[in-house]
Design a protein around this motif. Sequence first.
Motif, short mmCIF file in Angstrom:
data_model
loop_
_atom_site.label_atom_id
_atom_site.label_comp_id
_atom_site.label_asym_id
_atom_site.label_seq_id
_atom_site.Cartn_x
_atom_site.Cartn_y
_atom_site.Cartn_z
N THR A 1 0.82 -1.22 0.00
CA THR A 1 0.00 0.00 0.00
C THR A 1 0.85 1.27 0.00
OG1 THR A 1 -0.20 -0.41 2.37
CG2 THR A 1 -2.09 -0.97 1.01
N THR A 2 2.15 1.12 0.28
CA THR A 2 3.09 2.22 0.05
C THR A 2 4.26 1.65 -0.75
OG1 THR A 2 4.31 1.79 2.09
CG2 THR A 2 2.53 3.41 2.22
N HIS A 3 4.91 2.52 -1.50
CA HIS A 3 6.05 2.07 -2.31
C HIS A 3 7.29 2.83 -1.83
CE1 HIS A 3 7.55 0.74 -6.52
NE2 HIS A 3 8.59 1.01 -5.74
N THR A 4 8.05 2.18 -0.94
CA THR A 4 9.25 2.80 -0.39
C THR A 4 10.38 1.76 -0.38
OG1 THR A 4 8.85 2.07 1.89
CG2 THR A 4 7.82 4.15 1.23
N PRO A 5 11.63 2.23 -0.28
CA PRO A 5 12.75 1.28 -0.24
C PRO A 5 12.72 0.39 1.00
CG PRO A 5 13.52 3.54 -0.58
CD PRO A 5 12.07 3.63 -0.25
N ARG A 6 12.03 0.83 2.05
CA ARG A 6 11.94 0.00 3.26
C ARG A 6 10.93 -1.11 3.10
NH1 ARG A 6 11.06 3.64 8.37
NH2 ARG A 6 11.17 1.62 9.42
N ARG A 7 9.94 -0.88 2.26
CA ARG A 7 8.93 -1.92 2.06
C ARG A 7 9.33 -2.87 0.92
NH1 ARG A 7 2.49 -1.74 2.76
NH2 ARG A 7 3.19 -0.87 4.72
N LEU A 8 9.84 -2.31 -0.16
CA LEU A 8 10.26 -3.14 -1.31
C LEU A 8 11.76 -3.33 -1.22
CD1 LEU A 8 7.87 -1.43 -3.79
CD2 LEU A 8 7.85 -3.86 -3.28
N VAL A 9 12.15 -4.45 -0.63
CA VAL A 9 13.55 -4.66 -0.26
C VAL A 9 14.19 -5.75 -1.13
CG1 VAL A 9 13.14 -3.97 2.14
CG2 VAL A 9 12.92 -6.38 1.50
N GLU A 10 15.52 -5.77 -1.08
CA GLU A 10 16.24 -6.78 -1.86
C GLU A 10 15.94 -8.18 -1.31
OE1 GLU A 10 20.28 -5.70 -2.31
OE2 GLU A 10 20.79 -7.50 -3.44
N LYS A 11 15.99 -8.30 0.03
CA LYS A 11 15.77 -9.61 0.65
C LYS A 11 15.01 -9.41 1.95
CE LYS A 11 18.47 -13.81 1.66
NZ LYS A 11 17.60 -14.31 2.73
N VAL A 12 13.95 -10.14 2.14
CA VAL A 12 13.17 -9.98 3.37
C VAL A 12 13.96 -10.52 4.57
CG1 VAL A 12 10.86 -10.02 2.33
CG2 VAL A 12 11.98 -12.19 2.91
N ASP A 13 13.71 -9.94 5.74
CA ASP A 13 14.37 -10.43 6.97
C ASP A 13 13.83 -11.80 7.38
OD1 ASP A 13 15.36 -7.85 6.85
OD2 ASP A 13 15.32 -7.57 9.03
N PHE A 14 12.60 -12.10 6.96
CA PHE A 14 11.95 -13.34 7.37
C PHE A 14 10.94 -13.70 6.29
CE2 PHE A 14 8.79 -15.91 9.60
CZ PHE A 14 9.56 -16.72 10.41
N VAL A 15 10.97 -14.94 5.83
CA VAL A 15 10.00 -15.36 4.81
C VAL A 15 8.74 -15.87 5.52
CG1 VAL A 15 9.50 -16.86 2.83
CG2 VAL A 15 11.82 -15.97 3.17
N SER A 16 7.75 -14.98 5.67
CA SER A 16 6.47 -15.40 6.24
C SER A 16 5.66 -16.16 5.21
CB SER A 16 5.66 -14.18 6.69
OG SER A 16 6.38 -13.41 7.62
N VAL A 17 5.69 -15.65 3.99
CA VAL A 17 4.96 -16.26 2.88
C VAL A 17 5.95 -16.41 1.74
CG1 VAL A 17 3.08 -15.96 1.23
CG2 VAL A 17 2.79 -15.19 3.59
N ALA A 18 6.01 -17.62 1.17
CA ALA A 18 6.97 -17.88 0.12
C ALA A 18 6.48 -17.32 -1.20
CB ALA A 18 7.19 -19.39 -0.01
#
Lengths: 306, 256
Positions: free
Chosen positions: B147-164
Amino acid sequence: MQDLKDTPAPAGAARRERRSKQVAVGDLRKLIREYLPDGGSLSLGGVLDQNRPVALAKEVALSGVRNLKLFSSPVAGYDADLLIGAGCVAETFIATVTFEFDLAPCFRYFAEQGLIRAHGVDGATLVAGYLAAAEGVPFHPISAVKGTDLLKVNPLLRKMKSPFDGQDVYAVAPIQPDLVLIHAQEADIYGNVRHLSMLPFADPLIARAARRLIVSVDRIVSNDVIRSDPRGTTIPGHLVSAVVQIDGGAKPTGSAPLYGSDEPQLRAYVEAASGLRKGQKDRWQAYFEQTVLGLPAGRGEQGKGI
Amino acid sequence: MGTQDYTPHEMMAILLARDLVDGEIGTGGVGALIPMAAMMMARQMHAPNLTIGGELYVNPEPPIVAHSIFEDRALRRIEAVEGFPELFGYSHKGLDFFFHNGIQIDQYGNINLHMVGGTFEQPKFRGPGVANVSYATNSKRFYLYPTTHTPRRLVEKVDFVSVAGNLQGPESRRAAGLDHGGPKLCVTPLCVFDFDPESLRMRLKSVHPWSSVEEVLEQTGFTPVMPEKVETTEEPTAEELRILREEVDPNGFLRE
């Protein structure tokens, strides 16, 4: 679930009345302490901000029980959050703890401070555990968590191979909470429960997984009302340990069609509890004791948070 | 932003609605205004036989999006009530489509809703978790809608894979036994990504009229696969906006 341990009747025994399971609000704390030991497991019915057993959860908070393993239907909010804020909870096994408009403040604060262990479990794991307990089988398989990091942190899963086709599946042991709390709209004094809300959520399932089950209802109805529509009975009375009438027992969450969730009240709670992260513990403590638990000002020995 | 008279969230709902197919079944998750609006839009437009189902309620009507979807007030009239054993079945057998937002979403479409920073036992930030990871795993496809498009939300690699999503690409998907469609589109307030069929990484498909490739790259925490030509996203039609506002979202939640 029958509490009366009885012997067969001798010839000529006197005729008896069917036992009422209705208890008074004032009896709840004692009953909760009887059913729910420190370190025991508690599960909450409803979903998110609907049909949540809020009044019962407050009684748990006031009972002073500690170190609970807290379960719920897969999606919890206000009631789970206030039990965490009350300092009753050591571990959570809930897929999602959230408010629809914001994060759950106590859940978040206590997890980030390391004050609770917020396990990473998904909804299918919880449903499988309740199903295993309800079915009376040693485990229920799931396969739906493939690829996720939840496999590394979900303590309820054991990997196994299907004996039929050899595929990897995960076994979930029965989740049989020491105590389950449910709020619905109606019941009779024998504990036959009717959800008038369109959705009964996970309540019929969790009721069958429970060791003990306390149900609060907005109103008690006659046994005739129950018998007039047996398909409307969502939880039959033999599964219920005690039923209590608390009109508004789900507030500030909703109990459709009788009342909706009270978003301004829920927002006020989130606002007050968000103070925890900003170092305003006194403000939160006062709000929690006076507004959430309804204690007189200055009485802090019970329901003590942090 | 330009002079368009609709919001990015309205645009997102309309773009997602266009991608849903008549006769399919799917659902949107908790607190999911944009997916619910998209499904209702599709039912009112080109997909009257689309079933909103899989999460306890089937086909709410009349279709008006609301914040609290599990409430009778929001569901109004529904065609059927189901329980958690049925939901468990849909979780494993899968739906045609599902939707996910995320605290973090990475270039492979993996989703994090659990934690950022620190350890899992004591994270710097603890998120809400996720009710159901399996609709993404087992459904034919799913959509991402940050719902927002920011570098913090759209990241290179997630810290935790909640959903694959696509994990780290085709090999890792195979190794994990992920054999369904995975993420199809990522629709954001600035642009639309699809997924490069070779690498399974996000590929910039189109940029909304008020944004630019430069802005998208600046606001994205990874470098997406770039096609030869990035299109401008096709704007909502007057009819789409009318249906969205009059029949789906008369309270204007998507305009907030």
